[in-house]
Design a protein around this motif. Structure first.
Motif, short mmCIF file in Angstrom:
data_model
loop_
_atom_site.label_atom_id
_atom_site.label_comp_id
_atom_site.label_asym_id
_atom_site.label_seq_id
_atom_site.Cartn_x
_atom_site.Cartn_y
_atom_site.Cartn_z
N GLU A 144 -8.77 3.65 -7.59
CA GLU A 144 -9.15 4.17 -6.28
C GLU A 144 -9.92 3.14 -5.46
OE1 GLU A 144 -11.33 7.77 -6.95
OE2 GLU A 144 -9.69 8.69 -8.09
N GLY A 145 -10.14 1.96 -6.04
CA GLY A 145 -10.82 0.90 -5.31
C GLY A 145 -12.33 0.96 -5.36
N THR B 173 -4.15 -4.69 -2.10
CA THR B 173 -3.35 -3.57 -2.59
C THR B 173 -4.14 -2.29 -2.39
OG1 THR B 173 -2.32 -4.97 -4.27
CG2 THR B 173 -2.16 -2.58 -4.58
N VAL B 174 -3.56 -1.34 -1.68
CA VAL B 174 -4.24 -0.07 -1.38
C VAL B 174 -3.35 1.07 -1.87
CG1 VAL B 174 -5.15 1.42 0.42
CG2 VAL B 174 -5.36 -1.06 0.65
N VAL B 175 -3.88 1.86 -2.79
CA VAL B 175 -3.10 2.96 -3.35
C VAL B 175 -3.90 4.24 -3.24
CG1 VAL B 175 -1.80 3.80 -5.34
CG2 VAL B 175 -2.09 1.33 -4.99
N ASP B 176 -3.30 5.26 -2.66
CA ASP B 176 -3.96 6.55 -2.54
C ASP B 176 -4.31 7.07 -3.93
OD1 ASP B 176 -4.06 9.62 -2.23
OD2 ASP B 176 -3.98 8.93 -0.16
N PRO B 177 -5.52 7.58 -4.12
CA PRO B 177 -5.90 8.08 -5.45
C PRO B 177 -4.93 9.11 -6.02
CG PRO B 177 -7.82 7.95 -4.03
CD PRO B 177 -6.63 7.65 -3.16
N GLU B 178 -4.39 9.98 -5.17
CA GLU B 178 -3.46 10.99 -5.66
C GLU B 178 -2.16 10.35 -6.13
OE1 GLU B 178 -2.00 14.59 -6.90
OE2 GLU B 178 -4.05 13.98 -6.37
N VAL B 179 -1.72 9.29 -5.46
CA VAL B 179 -0.52 8.57 -5.89
C VAL B 179 -0.74 7.98 -7.28
CG1 VAL B 179 0.99 6.61 -5.41
CG2 VAL B 179 0.18 8.05 -3.54
N GLY C 297 0.82 -1.20 0.00
CA GLY C 297 0.00 0.00 0.00
C GLY C 297 0.86 1.25 0.00
N TYR C 298 0.30 2.34 -0.54
CA TYR C 298 0.98 3.63 -0.56
C TYR C 298 -0.09 4.69 -0.30
CZ TYR C 298 4.50 7.08 -2.13
OH TYR C 298 5.42 8.10 -2.21
N LEU C 299 -0.03 5.31 0.87
CA LEU C 299 -1.02 6.30 1.27
C LEU C 299 -0.35 7.62 1.61
CD1 LEU C 299 -3.36 4.32 3.72
CD2 LEU C 299 -3.75 4.79 1.30
N LEU C 300 -1.05 8.71 1.35
CA LEU C 300 -0.60 10.00 1.83
C LEU C 300 -0.95 10.13 3.30
CD1 LEU C 300 -1.53 12.35 -1.15
CD2 LEU C 300 0.65 11.22 -0.65
N LYS C 301 -0.13 10.84 4.06
CA LYS C 301 -0.32 10.92 5.51
C LYS C 301 -1.64 11.58 5.89
CE LYS C 301 4.50 10.72 6.98
NZ LYS C 301 5.62 11.41 7.64
N ASP C 302 -2.19 12.38 5.00
CA ASP C 302 -3.48 12.99 5.29
C ASP C 302 -4.54 11.93 5.57
OD1 ASP C 302 -2.37 15.44 4.91
OD2 ASP C 302 -3.20 15.77 2.92
#
Length: 219
Positions: free
Chosen positions: A169-170, A135-141, A110-115
């Motif tokens: 975005e899942g 698998t979790v990916v931040d939409p902005e990433v 996974g890759y998330l923004l801290k927000d």
């Protein structure tokens, strides 16, 4: 792994305040932080010592405060392809990001923004999802990485790009249909076209959605 299982976590974050905050947050949801470290070298050592259920790491850590944490995450996935890793970042760090998301078979990462950490229930859900092999990916990433790789996107129509962005975005077919004001059947057809253009086999539906995004990151 059961979704409600307490996880053993190795945490890497150079900011003492944020590190302590994350320890408290993880404990609130029943998880155990078996090691909390402040640099990439210590992260590698902690994983070797504790064999955690999941690694949570920041991107920028000493000594250079560039992408040491992300580089360590990629290294860990090379050594242990099935090790779940969740990366947190203040910004979208392009270096190594695609390599991380492409590591192993693209699962348990996974890759998330801290927000997103501020949305505590969503953060715990993402943590458990990654630990369970998701698998979790931040939409902005996703947007930043796909924007970086324009050539493969030329194979898709504008509508297919919209659908792929929401898949990344899942979002479910129903949610995509509601956002784009089209039928679920139309969304299913677009996804089929996307998978065909990427030469992806009609395997497990959930996993091939992830593969569709990862194919773009490899291109």
């Amino acid at each position: 792994m059961r979704a409600d299982r307490a996880l053993r976590v190795v945490l890497a974050e150079d900011s003492v305040l944020l590190r302590e905050g994350l320890i408290g947050l993880l404990a609130r949801f029943g998880h155990e932080v078996v090691a909390a470290v402040g640099d990439a070298e210590a992260l590698l050592a902690a994983v070797a010592e504790h064999a955690p259920d999941i690694v949570v790491t920041d991107v920028r850590m000493p000594p250079g405060f560039q992408d040491e944490g992300l580089h360590a995450a990629v290294t860990l996935r090379e050594r242990h392809p099935s090790l779940p890793v969740l990366v947190l970042s203040q910004y979208v760090q392009r270096a190594y990001a695609a390599d991380l998301l492409d590591s192993g078979d693209g699962s348990a990462v996974g890759y998330l923004l801290k927000d997103r950490v501020g949305q505590v229930e969503d953060f715990d859900a993402a943590l458990r999802d990654v630990a369970s092999g998701g698998t979790v990916v931040d939409p902005e990433v996703v947007r930043r990485l796909l924007r970086r790789r324009r050539d493969p996107l030329e194979r898709l129509t504008p509508r297919e790009r919209e659908v792929l962005a929401r898949v990344a975005e899942g979002k479910s077919n129903a949610a995509i249909a509601a956002q784009l004001v089209v039928s679920e059947a139309a969304v299913g057809k677009h996804i089929g076209n996307i998978l065909a253009k990427l030469d992806l086999p009609p395997a497990d539906d959930t996993h091939r959605r992830v593969l569709a995004v990862l194919t773009y990151l490899r291109a």
